[in-house]
Design an enzyme around this catalytic site. Structure first.
Site, PDB file in Angstrom:
ATOM      1  N   SER A   1       6.360  -3.954   8.931  1.00 43.82           N
ATOM      2  CA  SER A   1       5.491  -3.159   9.795  1.00 43.82           C
ATOM      3  C   SER A   1       5.217  -3.893  11.096  1.00 43.82           C
ATOM      4  CB  SER A   1       4.167  -2.854   9.086  1.00 43.82           C
ATOM      5  OG  SER A   1       4.388  -2.052   7.952  1.00 43.82           O
TER       6      SER A   1
ATOM      7  N   HIS B   1       9.526   0.524   2.963  1.00 35.58           N
ATOM      8  CA  HIS B   1       8.474   0.919   2.024  1.00 35.58           C
ATOM      9  C   HIS B   1       8.866   2.215   1.318  1.00 35.58           C
ATOM     10  CE1 HIS B   1       5.555  -1.195   4.960  1.00 35.58           C
ATOM     11  NE2 HIS B   1       5.584  -1.943   3.867  1.00 35.58           N
TER      12      HIS B   1
END
Length: 159
Positions: A128, A17
């Site tokens: 994640s 990210h």
């Protein structure tokens, strides 16, 4: 001013990210990292915790702002005065969902563009969910997330 919104749950933010944020910040005058409050998911970190962590790891990027939102992304994009939504792609498997996402955005407002950015190859496997799975088992997540996130995960999982 060219403003882009990079939306996501970021539960937690990973180095993949962060790579997209850094690259987006080189292309746009301002990038708003927008943490989605999704009541259908059961996140490990609260919206406030995710926002704080992202602020901490992007603090040195002067043209990056961190915020949170709920509701329709297109409404949030209008509210922020943005013209572009940034979406990261890790692999071909992400493309189908992201194409549907971009098509719906275009249907809701044809003036909002969706920009796909390919993740750096070293993060193409990273999500994640994988980070949380490894961290919950006490595995080594060094190099997968920023140090502040490593510490926050250690606190959540008690190691």
């Amino acid at each position: 001013m060219r403003v882009a919104v990079y939306p996501g749950s970021f539960d937690p933010i990973t180095n993949g990210h962060l790579d997209i944020v850094q690259r987006g910040a080189r292309v746009f005058d301002r990038v708003v990292v927008a943490v989605l409050h999704n009541s259908q998911k059961n996140p490990l970190f609260s919206v406030e915790e995710r926002t704080r962590l992202i602020q901490e790891v992007t603090g040195d990027m002067k043209n990056v702002e961190v915020d949170s939102f709920d509701g329709l992304l297109v409404d949030y994009v209008h509210q922020r005065g943005a013209q572009v939504v940034i979406r990261g792609l890790r692999a071909v498997t992400d493309f189908e969902y992201e194409l549907q996402f971009a098509s719906m955005m275009r249907k809701l407002d044809s003036r909002v563009e969706t920009l796909f950015m390919m993740t750096n190859n070293q993060y193409s496997f990273l999500s994640s969910g994988i980070v949380k799975e490894v961290a919950s088992g006490g595995g080594d997540i060094k190099g997968l997330v920023p140090e502040a996130v490593e510490q926050a995960l250690a606190g959540k999982y008690g190691y």
